[in-house]
Design an enzyme around this catalytic site. Structure first.
Site, mmCIF file in Angstrom:
data_model
loop_
_atom_site.group_PDB
_atom_site.id
_atom_site.type_symbol
_atom_site.label_atom_id
_atom_site.label_comp_id
_atom_site.label_asym_id
_atom_site.label_seq_id
_atom_site.Cartn_x
_atom_site.Cartn_y
_atom_site.Cartn_z
ATOM 1 N N GLU A 133 -33.676 -31.608 -19.210
ATOM 2 C CA GLU A 133 -32.545 -32.502 -19.525
ATOM 3 C C GLU A 133 -31.530 -32.491 -18.384
ATOM 4 O O GLU A 133 -30.956 -33.536 -18.036
ATOM 5 C CB GLU A 133 -31.884 -32.084 -20.843
ATOM 6 C CG GLU A 133 -30.773 -33.049 -21.236
ATOM 7 C CD GLU A 133 -30.051 -32.655 -22.516
ATOM 8 O OE1 GLU A 133 -30.660 -32.009 -23.396
ATOM 9 O OE2 GLU A 133 -28.858 -32.998 -22.625
ATOM 10 N N CYS A 202 -25.062 -32.256 -29.217
ATOM 11 C CA CYS A 202 -25.395 -33.228 -30.256
ATOM 12 C C CYS A 202 -25.155 -32.671 -31.662
ATOM 13 O O CYS A 202 -25.000 -31.463 -31.854
ATOM 14 C CB CYS A 202 -26.852 -33.677 -30.098
ATOM 15 S SG CYS A 202 -28.013 -32.427 -30.635
ATOM 16 N N SER A 231 -34.469 -24.789 -25.647
ATOM 17 C CA SER A 231 -33.098 -24.331 -25.413
ATOM 18 C C SER A 231 -32.320 -24.221 -26.729
ATOM 19 O O SER A 231 -31.678 -23.204 -27.008
ATOM 20 C CB SER A 231 -32.411 -25.316 -24.460
ATOM 21 O OG SER A 231 -31.034 -25.155 -24.476
ATOM 22 N N SER A 275 -36.918 -28.738 -32.640
ATOM 23 C CA SER A 275 -38.272 -29.220 -32.317
ATOM 24 C C SER A 275 -39.350 -28.525 -33.150
ATOM 25 O O SER A 275 -40.537 -28.693 -32.886
ATOM 26 C CB SER A 275 -38.546 -29.027 -30.819
ATOM 27 O OG SER A 275 -38.149 -27.734 -30.396
HETATM 28 C C1 2E6 Z 1 -34.307 -33.504 -26.151
HETATM 29 C C2 2E6 Z 1 -33.041 -33.141 -25.903
HETATM 30 C C3 2E6 Z 1 -32.536 -32.118 -26.623
HETATM 31 O O1 2E6 Z 1 -35.045 -27.296 -24.871
HETATM 32 P P1 2E6 Z 1 -34.371 -28.256 -25.796
HETATM 33 O O2 2E6 Z 1 -33.672 -27.639 -26.917
HETATM 34 O O3 2E6 Z 1 -33.486 -29.207 -25.024
HETATM 35 O O4 2E6 Z 1 -35.511 -29.234 -26.339
HETATM 36 P P2 2E6 Z 1 -36.405 -29.204 -27.636
HETATM 37 O O5 2E6 Z 1 -37.549 -30.114 -27.339
HETATM 38 O O6 2E6 Z 1 -36.699 -27.866 -28.121
HETATM 39 O O7 2E6 Z 1 -35.448 -29.860 -28.720
HETATM 40 C C4 2E6 Z 1 -35.240 -31.201 -28.870
HETATM 41 C C5 2E6 Z 1 -34.482 -31.862 -27.801
HETATM 42 C C6 2E6 Z 1 -35.047 -32.869 -27.098
HETATM 43 N N1 2E6 Z 1 -33.254 -31.499 -27.555
HETATM 44 FE FE1 F3S Z 2 -30.021 -33.435 -30.210
HETATM 45 FE FE2 F3S Z 2 -32.392 -33.663 -31.126
HETATM 46 FE FE3 F3S Z 2 -31.429 -35.496 -29.534
HETATM 47 S S1 F3S Z 2 -31.457 -31.785 -30.511
HETATM 48 S S2 F3S Z 2 -30.035 -34.459 -28.261
HETATM 49 S S3 F3S Z 2 -30.692 -35.057 -31.569
HETATM 50 S S4 F3S Z 2 -33.508 -34.700 -29.517
#
Ligand code: 2E6
Ligand code: F3S
Length: 317
Positions: A133, A202, A231, A275
């Site tokens: 990101e 977020c 993260s 996730s």
């Molecule tokens: C995209 C942006 C934020 O490592 P991180 O927590 O950023 O990512 P994921 O894939 O574990 O969580 C979703 C996500 C996607 N968070």
């Molecule tokens: Fe947050 Fe999920 Fe988007 S953690 S930034 S709503 S992918």
């Protein structure tokens, strides 16, 4: 006669698990596979979860690090974390069909950074070096324009060209408390610093951290379901420890639990990163209730109603 099973209070953090951006990103890959057949290429893990990635692989998704590994005649999906501008530009040059699964809340940060740049401000990004990101957000603007700050010390050491013309944006999945410390230093040093209209961290990150904070103090042990690369999941483990949990671990699934951790444990907290699929949480609860005399208590928490639309090309087809 075998001894009575250990008694356990299990606090389930709410909300936990999938957020709207993850749900959308996974649906984009699934729908692309339905519409265009396999293989569908995905640049970077669609989200940072091993189970999600393995399931999509089994359906015909092929995960690659870089665009150059994709044949030009197959669809490619960009991950939820966002990509530098150079990536869609290269895809266009190669006349590739691409779908952008960047979470709309990450795209919002991209737009913000671009606006500050247009308006001539020096931009600070608060985030973790090397995270996709961060690479994506920095890559919205010419190289060298965005300064990355990871810690309070970085914030103290930052020397802008013009202290009256600075702006900051952040990664979406940071620790709310650590970020507030960093922002505090920046605001002390640069009172006129331009900040996001509404938080860049977020809603899903904020709500999951708040829920873990609520249960953490009462827990001998907290288990967070999520993969090591995630993260937001890693942050939940930190939040649990800071809230007062005696121990906290990130586990991919129930099979990764070391049951020795449960020695002397009377209260267990369970959460999951944004996730992590819900079935892994159900499996963990079952594994716990199979072994212990457990009472599961679901914490009251914020009700999340956020949803994001799929790209039109997928819904109109
Ligand atoms: C995209 C942006 C934020 O490592 P991180 O927590 O950023 O990512 P994921 O894939 O574990 O969580 C979703 C996500 C996607 N968070
Ligand atoms: Fe947050 Fe999920 Fe988007 S953690 S930034 S709503 S992918």
């Amino acid at each position: 006669m075998s001894p009575a099973p250990q008694r356990l209070k299990v606090y389930l953090a709410t909300p936990r698990g999938f957020c709207a951006g993850v749900d959308r990103a996974i649906q984009i890959v699934e729908r692309a596979l339905e519409l265009y057949g396999a293989p569908v290429y995905v640049r970077h893990e669609i989200v940072h979860n091993r189970h999600v990635v393995d399931r999509l692989k089994a359906l015909g998704a092929v995960f690659v690090k870089e665009l150059e590994q994709c044949p030009p005649d197959r669809p490619v999906v960009f991950s939820a974390h966002g990509v530098p501008k150079s990536v869609p530009a290269e895809a266009k040059t190669r006349k590739m069909f691409y779908l952008d699964a960047t979470c709309p809340l990450v795209s919002k940060v991209h737009v913000e950074a671009e606006r500050h740049f247009r308006e001539g401000r020096e931009i600070v990004l608060i985030g973790h070096a090397g995270h996709p990101e961060v690479i994506g957000t920095m890559g919205q603007l010419p190289e060298g324009t965005v300064k990355l700050i990871e810690t309070v010390d970085d914030a103290r050491a930052f020397t802008p060209k013009d202290a009256g013309n600075v702006a900051f944006v952040t990664q979406t999945t940071l620790s709310v408390d650590d970020t507030s410390d960093i922002v505090g230093v920046l605001k002390d040093r640069f009172p006129e610093i331009a900040e996001p209209h509404k938080e860049d961290i977020c809603y899903a990150t904020t709500n999951r951290q708040e829920a873990v904070k609520q249960i953490g103090a009462d827990c001998d042990l907290v288990l967070v379901i999520g993969s090591a690369k995630s993260s937001n999941s890693q942050r939940l483990v930190e939040v649990a420890m800071r809230a007062g949990a005696r121990a906290a671990y990130l586990v991919d699934d129930a099979s990764h639990v070391d049951w020795a951790w449960f020695e002397g444990v009377n209260t267990l907290g369970i959460s999951a990163g944004a996730s992590a699929p819900e079935n892994l949480i159900t499996d963990l609860i079952k594994a716990v209730t199979d072994r212990y005399d457990a009472e599961v208590i679901e914490n009251a928490g914020v009700l999340e109603t956020v949803t994001f639309k799929l790209p039109r090309v997928l819904t109109q087809a």
